[in-house]
Design an enzyme around this catalytic site. Structure first.
Site, mmCIF file in Angstrom:
data_model
loop_
_atom_site.group_PDB
_atom_site.id
_atom_site.type_symbol
_atom_site.label_atom_id
_atom_site.label_comp_id
_atom_site.label_asym_id
_atom_site.label_seq_id
_atom_site.Cartn_x
_atom_site.Cartn_y
_atom_site.Cartn_z
ATOM 1 N N GLY A 12 -10.886 -4.765 -0.727
ATOM 2 C CA GLY A 12 -10.875 -3.536 -1.414
ATOM 3 C C GLY A 12 -9.631 -2.642 -1.260
ATOM 4 O O GLY A 12 -9.692 -1.303 -1.820
ATOM 5 N N GLY A 13 -8.871 -3.315 -0.663
ATOM 6 C CA GLY A 13 -7.567 -2.229 -0.069
ATOM 7 C C GLY A 13 -6.245 -2.428 -1.141
ATOM 8 O O GLY A 13 -6.592 -3.009 -2.094
ATOM 9 N N PHE A 36 -17.454 -4.106 1.927
ATOM 10 C CA PHE A 36 -17.331 -2.903 2.559
ATOM 11 C C PHE A 36 -18.185 -1.961 1.853
ATOM 12 O O PHE A 36 -17.670 -1.484 0.912
ATOM 13 C CB PHE A 36 -16.137 -2.597 2.694
ATOM 14 C CG PHE A 36 -16.004 -1.046 3.815
ATOM 15 C CD1 PHE A 36 -16.104 -1.409 4.903
ATOM 16 C CD2 PHE A 36 -15.284 0.051 3.183
ATOM 17 C CE1 PHE A 36 -15.914 -0.203 5.838
ATOM 18 C CE2 PHE A 36 -14.880 1.103 4.080
ATOM 19 C CZ PHE A 36 -15.432 1.072 5.308
ATOM 20 N N THR A 144 2.623 -12.715 5.850
ATOM 21 C CA THR A 144 2.167 -11.311 5.578
ATOM 22 C C THR A 144 1.858 -11.174 3.946
ATOM 23 O O THR A 144 1.806 -12.022 3.215
ATOM 24 C CB THR A 144 3.734 -10.482 5.403
ATOM 25 O OG1 THR A 144 4.512 -10.996 4.501
ATOM 26 C CG2 THR A 144 4.385 -10.515 7.057
ATOM 27 N N CYS A 149 2.672 -2.222 -0.409
ATOM 28 C CA CYS A 149 2.039 -1.456 -1.473
ATOM 29 C C CYS A 149 1.255 -0.313 -1.080
ATOM 30 O O CYS A 149 0.804 -0.394 0.308
ATOM 31 C CB CYS A 149 1.308 -2.594 -2.282
ATOM 32 S SG CYS A 149 -0.082 -3.513 -1.570
ATOM 33 N N HIS A 213 4.427 -6.088 17.884
ATOM 34 C CA HIS A 213 3.941 -4.989 18.249
ATOM 35 C C HIS A 213 3.700 -4.648 19.505
ATOM 36 O O HIS A 213 3.971 -3.655 19.961
ATOM 37 C CB HIS A 213 2.804 -4.668 16.829
ATOM 38 C CG HIS A 213 3.412 -4.820 15.851
ATOM 39 N ND1 HIS A 213 2.710 -5.055 14.607
ATOM 40 C CD2 HIS A 213 4.482 -4.448 15.239
ATOM 41 C CE1 HIS A 213 3.223 -5.049 13.671
ATOM 42 N NE2 HIS A 213 4.300 -4.417 13.672
#
Length: 403
Positions: A12-13, A36, A144, A149, A213
């Site tokens: 839902g992102g 979620f 990725t 966005c 990272h």
């Protein structure tokens, strides 16, 4: 695009919104599954009044607008999954297991399951949870998302800031006949990014460079005195040459593991396209890097990284590094530890990888590596092959657990 293709977008992102909108415009029946909280209910309320708007920014062109309405948005796997030709995960790797377990019994044997991105260990987790069904379906995992966005307004407005030129992914083709995987996905996305298929799924695991990272975190904060600082330091552009050297050493360890696998199984695991991190940067950011003579300059002169800072926590006296950031909580258990599992199977020493994992796990309050072995109490929260019983190279390659 044939109208008989049914796609389920899991999530839902921002990525789920962008993918759903673009695919609907290609004539695809799109179902959205979000587990979620009450996201499905919230999205449906919006769709009762208006369509989803996707704003697409492209180089040297004015932004264009796409309006679309998915066939359904639901939190019920039994409603979303049956009859789907393609299921795409656009959720963080930390919740992939929740989605896999929720949808497992509803997946058809001709389905294509895609991690976008899948991150390291996606295939191991899929095979473990789906069992025998995993040998029938096809599995793809990409490095990725296709775009940068931002979700401007939930269910209503997502903006694609930029689209990658190329995107590499792996394919494990199942026994059952499916629609051409790469071609099908390309039609969902349009002309860009141009999708590439790696020669072997282990290439995607090794070349996700999940150490980037954590190494930058280590380089910046290994000598930190625990006192708050006044502002968040630059993340990529703030590295020093010692950190760049450590990145290169971790990359060299990836190359060594790839070489060992290729030597042990030359006809079963073609990893000849595995590149070191400097070459990867030069290929993927060639239009963004102003100085590419070495890895340090390839990162610190990369325009795509301008202004990006370390994730921090705020207090009344300043800011401090956020060791609960996804840069560690995802990139260690769903990245570096997965690679470390391959190294352990191949008996290839990776001392720099170990050093970074040991430092990060202490900062995270976790335990993965103990005495140079992946036997820590938190291994079950990772996606290393050992967690799933894949403890030999043959088991990793075939998906048949070690006995």
């Amino acid at each position: 695009m044939p109208g008989d293709v049914i796609l389920c977008v899991c999530g839902g992102g921002s990525g789920a919104h962008a993918l759903a909108g673009l695919a609907v415009q290609k004539g695809v029946e799109v179902r959205v599954l979000t587990l979620f909280e009450d996201e499905a209910k919230k999205w449906n309320r919006v769709l009762q009044k208006e369509e989803l708007t996707v704003i697409i920014n492209e180089n040297n062109r004015p932004p264009r607008e796409v309006k679309a309405k998915p066939k359904m948005v639901t939190k019920d796997p039994e409603e979303a999954i049956p009859e789907c030709d393609v299921i795409i995960f656009t959720v963080p790797a930390s919740v992939h297991e929740i989605y896999f377990k929720a949808i497992a019994k509803h997946i058809g044997k001709r389905t294509l399951i895609v991690g976008l991105p899948g991150q390291a260990g996606f295939e191991f987790q899929c095979r473990d949870i789906l069992g025998e069904k995993a040998s029938l379906i096809s599995i793809m995992s990409f490095e990725t998302l296709p775009w940068e966005c931002r979700l401007r307004e939930f269910g209503k407005h997502v903006e694609i800031m930029g689209t990658k030129m190329y995107l590499s992914g792996s394919l494990i083709r199942g026994k059952s006949v499916t629609k051409p995987p790469l071609m099908t996905l390309q039609k969902f996305l349009g002309a860009q990014p141009m999708l590439r298929q790696s020669k072997h799924f282990l290439e995607t695991i090794i070349m996700c460079y999940s150490f980037v990272h954590p190494v930058i975190f280590y380089g910046k904060w290994k000598d930190w005195d625990g006192k708050a600082v006044t502002e968040a330091p630059l993340f990529y552009h703030g590295i020093d040459e010692a950190t760049a050297e450590l990145l290169q050493k971790c990359s060299d360890e990836c190359m060594a593991v790839a070489a060992a696998i290729l030597e042990a199984a030359p006809t079963k695991a073609n990893l000849s396209d595995v590149k070191d991190i400097h070459h990867w940067y030069m290929e993927n950011y060639k239009n963004e890097i102003t100085e590419a003579d070495n890895l340090f300059h390839s990162i610190t002169t990369n325009k795509a990284y301008e202004g990006l800072t370390h994730p921090m926590t705020e207090s009344s006296v300043g800011v401090a590094p956020d060791f609960s950031s996804k840069y560690l909580t995802e990139d260690i258990p769903m990245g570096m530890v997965v690679f470390r599992g391959l190294a352990e199977v191949m008996e290839v020493p990776v001392p720099y990888t170990d050093m970074v994992i040991e430092w990060c796990q202490e900062k995270m309050g976790k335990e993965y590596l103990v005495g140079g072995k992946l036997t820590g109490k938190d291994i079950q929260s990772t996606r290393c092959p050992q967690r799933y019983g894949f403890t030999t190279l043959d088991a990793i390659l075939t998906g048949e657990k070690s006995t």
